[in-house]
Design an enzyme around this catalytic site. Structure first.
Site, PDB file in Angstrom:
ATOM      1  N   GLU A  84      23.217 -53.496 104.474  1.00 20.19           N
ATOM      2  CA  GLU A  84      23.693 -52.837 103.242  1.00 20.19           C
ATOM      3  C   GLU A  84      24.561 -51.622 103.540  1.00 20.19           C
ATOM      4  OE1 GLU A  84      19.981 -51.817 101.377  1.00 20.19           O
ATOM      5  OE2 GLU A  84      19.767 -53.770 100.446  1.00 20.19           O
ATOM      6  N   PRO A  85      25.678 -51.793 104.196  1.00 17.35           N
ATOM      7  CA  PRO A  85      26.498 -50.619 104.504  1.00 17.35           C
ATOM      8  C   PRO A  85      27.203 -50.060 103.272  1.00 17.35           C
ATOM      9  CG  PRO A  85      27.634 -52.615 105.161  1.00 17.35           C
ATOM     10  CD  PRO A  85      26.274 -53.049 104.667  1.00 17.35           C
TER      11      PRO A  85
ATOM     12  N   ARG B 286      30.186 -33.421  98.703  1.00 16.95           N
ATOM     13  CA  ARG B 286      29.538 -33.558 100.027  1.00 16.95           C
ATOM     14  C   ARG B 286      29.578 -32.278 100.864  1.00 16.95           C
ATOM     15  NH1 ARG B 286      30.023 -36.719 103.863  1.00 16.95           N
ATOM     16  NH2 ARG B 286      27.872 -37.417 103.957  1.00 16.95           N
TER      17      ARG B 286
ATOM     18  N   CYS C  24      32.565 -21.770  89.424  1.00 13.35           N
ATOM     19  CA  CYS C  24      32.061 -20.409  89.235  1.00 13.35           C
ATOM     20  C   CYS C  24      30.847 -20.050  90.077  1.00 13.35           C
ATOM     21  CB  CYS C  24      31.702 -20.228  87.768  1.00 13.35           C
ATOM     22  SG  CYS C  24      30.386 -21.382  87.329  1.00 13.35           S
TER      23      CYS C  24
ATOM     24  N   TYR D 261      30.726 -41.864  98.483  1.00 16.20           N
ATOM     25  CA  TYR D 261      30.009 -40.755  97.845  1.00 16.20           C
ATOM     26  C   TYR D 261      30.960 -39.601  97.505  1.00 16.20           C
ATOM     27  CZ  TYR D 261      26.361 -43.546  99.983  1.00 16.20           C
ATOM     28  OH  TYR D 261      25.579 -44.602 100.378  1.00 16.20           O
TER      29      TYR D 261
HETATM   30  N1  LLP Z   1      20.758 -49.242 101.022  1.00 19.63           N
HETATM   31  C1  LLP Z   1      19.995 -48.394 100.291  1.00 19.63           C
HETATM   32  C2  LLP Z   1      18.748 -48.885  99.689  1.00 19.63           C
HETATM   33  C3  LLP Z   1      20.407 -47.062 100.113  1.00 19.63           C
HETATM   34  O1  LLP Z   1      19.657 -46.241  99.387  1.00 19.63           O
HETATM   35  C4  LLP Z   1      21.622 -46.636 100.697  1.00 19.63           C
HETATM   36  C5  LLP Z   1      22.061 -45.254 100.538  1.00 19.63           C
HETATM   37  C6  LLP Z   1      22.394 -47.565 101.428  1.00 19.63           C
HETATM   38  C7  LLP Z   1      21.924 -48.858 101.579  1.00 19.63           C
HETATM   39  C8  LLP Z   1      23.735 -47.213 102.042  1.00 19.63           C
HETATM   40  O2  LLP Z   1      23.676 -46.216 103.003  1.00 19.63           O
HETATM   41  P1  LLP Z   1      25.004 -45.831 103.856  1.00 19.63           P
HETATM   42  O3  LLP Z   1      25.402 -47.032 104.662  1.00 19.63           O
HETATM   43  O4  LLP Z   1      26.055 -45.465 102.912  1.00 19.63           O
HETATM   44  O5  LLP Z   1      24.572 -44.706 104.714  1.00 19.63           O
HETATM   45  N2  LLP Z   1      25.167 -39.245  99.053  1.00 19.63           N
HETATM   46  C9  LLP Z   1      24.825 -39.247 100.462  1.00 19.63           C
HETATM   47  C10 LLP Z   1      24.345 -40.598 100.935  1.00 19.63           C
HETATM   48  C11 LLP Z   1      23.132 -41.101 100.174  1.00 19.63           C
HETATM   49  C12 LLP Z   1      22.731 -42.475 100.583  1.00 19.63           C
HETATM   50  C13 LLP Z   1      21.696 -43.032  99.663  1.00 19.63           C
HETATM   51  N3  LLP Z   1      21.362 -44.377  99.931  1.00 19.63           N
HETATM   52  C14 LLP Z   1      26.016 -38.781 101.281  1.00 19.63           C
HETATM   53  O6  LLP Z   1      27.081 -38.537 100.711  1.00 19.63           O
HETATM   54  O7  LLP Z   1      25.886 -38.603 102.498  1.00 19.63           O
END
Ligand code: LLP
Length: 402
Positions: free
Chosen positions: A259-260, A298, A328, A356
Site C-alpha cells: 500500500e504505498p 508537512r 498568524c 500529503y
Molecule cells: N496503508 C495504511 C493503512 C496507512 O495508514 C498509510 C499511511 C499507508 C498505507 C501509506 O503510507 P506511506 O507509503 O505513504 O508512508 N501525513 C503523513 C503520513 C501519514 C501516513 C498515514 N498512513 C506525512 O505527511 O508524513
C-alpha cells in the site's frame, strides 16, 4: 525537474500551485515492480490519503492498481474513479459501525483492527470474509505522529486479543482471509520493516483460511541528495524468504498486497509559491511567500525537510534564508536554508510535495485552497480549480440574514 515547465505552469495558473508530473508516478511504479520481480503473486494498492484528486486516482487505476482507503469517503471516491471494489481494502480505525456496514454493502474488502469491531462484524455478518490488522509492536516511522505499529499505538490487534480472534476464526464466527500491517511512514531502517514482516508471517500460521498478507505502506523516499531511503531489494528479499517458508510449511501460495502512498506520488509533486517580501530582521533573513501551512503543512507539523528551488534564479550564489508563510502563528517552511539568491517576485518551489500536500490543506485564516495541475504527455492540465472567496461560505448558514 523541468524548471521551464514549472515556470510555465505558474504563469498560466498562478500561485500557490500544486503541479504533479504523472510520468514520475510511472517511473516510481516501475522501480517498485523491478524490486519485487522475484515475488510472483502480489497487488499494489495506492494509499488514497496521500493524493486523492480524482484525475490522479483515475490515472493510477488505469495503471492497474487497487486502493487503500481509510474512510468511507475514500471508498466512495475510489468507486467513483472506477476502481474494482474487489481491489479496494477499507482500513478504518475506530469508526462507527455504520461506516463498515456501508462499505460491506458497497462490496469492498474490510480490514478491522480491534476485537470490539470484529465482534460487531461477526454478529452482523457471521462467518464472512474479513481482514485483520495486526499491531506488530514495532516502533518505526520518520516521526512520532507517523509511527503507528508500536504497542502504545491505537492501531492494530496486539497479542492480548489475538487468541480470541483465532478462536472466532476457528468457530467460524469470522473468516480471516487477510492479515494486514502498516507500521509507519518514512521507515528508514530496513530491520524495522523486517521485524514487521517476520511478525505477520508468524501470526499467519494461526489462521486456517489465510490467503493474503497486506504489508501496508511506509517506504522511505529520499527528500534531498544523499538522504536515506528504504533499500527496496533488501525489503523484497525478506518478504520473498518468508513467502517461500510459508509455501513450504502450509503447502499453499500466499498473495501479497502493498500500500504505498509516498513512494508513488511524493516525488511527482511540486508546490510553487511566490515571494512577497524578503524581510531582514536581527537574526534572520525571512523569505515571505504567498502561502502558509494551510497549503502545505508537512514542514510545520513534522519538521519535514523539503528541498526548495528558486525557479526564477536557480543558479545564482546561495544565501541562508528562513522561508515562512503568512499564517498568524509560527509558520516556517524552512530555517537557515541555503537557496540561490531570492528577490521579491521569485517563484519558490517545494519538492516532494505530491504526497500529503494537498490532502492536508485547510482553510485556516480563511485562506483559499490552491489550484492543482498535472503534466501529462507534455501538456499542463488543470485538475482542480483554486477556491474562490464564495467557496468559504459553502454550506454555512447565516441565521441573521434579513
Ligand atoms: N496503508 C495504511 C493503512 C496507512 O495508514 C498509510 C499511511 C499507508 C498505507 C501509506 O503510507 P506511506 O507509503 O505513504 O508512508 N501525513 C503523513 C503520513 C501519514 C501516513 C498515514 N498512513 C506525512 O505527511 O508524513
Amino acid at each position: 525537474m523541468n524548471i521551464e515547465k514549472l515556470k510555465k505552469a505558474s504563469e498560466n495558473f498562478g500561485t500557490p500551485l500544486y503541479v504533479y508530473d504523472l510520468s514520475i508516478i510511472d517511473s516510481q511504479l516501475k522501480k517498485l515492480k523491478e524490486a519485487f520481480k522475484k515475488l510472483d503473486n502480489y497487488q499494489i494498492h495506492f494509499a488514497a490519503k496521500a493524493l486523492s484528486n480524482i484525475s490522479i486516482l483515475k490515472y493510477i487505476n488505469n495503471l492497474g492498481l487497487g486502493l487503500d482507503a481509510v474512510s468511507i469517503e475514500e471508498v466512495r471516491t475510489g468507486i467513483k474513479c472506477g476502481y474494482d471494489v474487489k481491489k479496494i481494502l477499507f482500513t478504518p480505525n475506530g469508526v462507527n459501525f455504520s461506516e463498515i456496514k456501508e462499505a460491506v454493502a458497497l462490496g469492498v474488502k474490510i480490514n478491522l483492527d480491534s476485537l470490539e469491531s470484529l465482534i460487531d462484524f461477526s454478529k452482523a455478518y457471521p462467518n464472512q470474509t474479513v481482514s485483520v490488522r495486526i499491531n506488530p509492536g514495532v516502533m518505526a516511522g520518520g516521526n512520532e505522529n507517523i509511527s503507528v505499529g508500536h504497542l502504545d499505538s491505537k492501531f492494530g490487534i496486539t497479542e492480548e486479543s489475538l487468541d480470541e480472534i483465532v478462536k472466532m476464526d476457528k468457530e467460524k464466527k469470522i473468516k480471516v482471509t487477510t492479515l494486514h500491517i502498516h507500521t509507519g511512514s518514512d521507515i528508514i531502517e530496513n530491520n524495522h520493516f523486517e521485524l514487521g514482516i517476520r511478525k505477520i508471517f508468524s501470526v499467519a500460521h494461526k489462521f486456517q483460511n489465510i490467503e493474503t498478507i497486506d504489508l501496508g505502506g511506509g517506504i522511505k523516499i529520499p527528500y534531498f541528495l544523499g538522504d536515506t531511503e528504504t533499500d527496496l531489494n533488501k525489503y523484497a528479499e525478506v518478504i520473498y524468504e518468508e513467502v517461500e517458508k510459508f509455501k513450504l510449511k502450509k503447502g499453499k501460495d500466499i498473495k501479497l498486497i502493498f500500500e504505498p502512498g509516498k513512494f508513488l506520488v511524493s516525488d511527482s509533486g511540486y508546490f510553487i509559491t511566490k515571494v512577497n517580501y524578503v524581510k531582514k530582521s536581527t537574526k534572520n533573513t525571512f523569505v515571505q511567500v504567498n502561502s502558509g501551512f494551510n497549503h502545505f503543512v508537512r514542514p510545520t507539523l513534522y519538521k519535514s525537510y523539503h528541498e526548495i528551488v528558486n525557479l526564477s534564479n536557480p543558479n545564482d550564489k546561495k544565501f541562508d534564508y528562513s522561508v515562512v508563510g503568512y499564517i498568524c502563528e509560527k509558520d516556517t517552511f524552512a530555517e537557515n536554508r541555503e537557496i540561490s539568491k531570492v528577490s521579491k517576485g521569485d517563484l519558490l518551489c517545494f519538492k516532494n510535495s505530491g504526497a500529503y500536500g494537498f490532502t492536508m490543506t485547510s482553510n485556516y485564516n480563511s485562506r483559499l485552497k490552491p489550484t492543482e495541475v498535472c503534466i501529462h504527455k507534455n501538456e499542463i492540465k488543470m485538475i482542480r480549480e483554486g477556491e474562490k472567496f464564495d467557496d468559504l461560505f459553502r454550506g454555512q448558514i447565516d441565521i441573521f440574514s434579513e
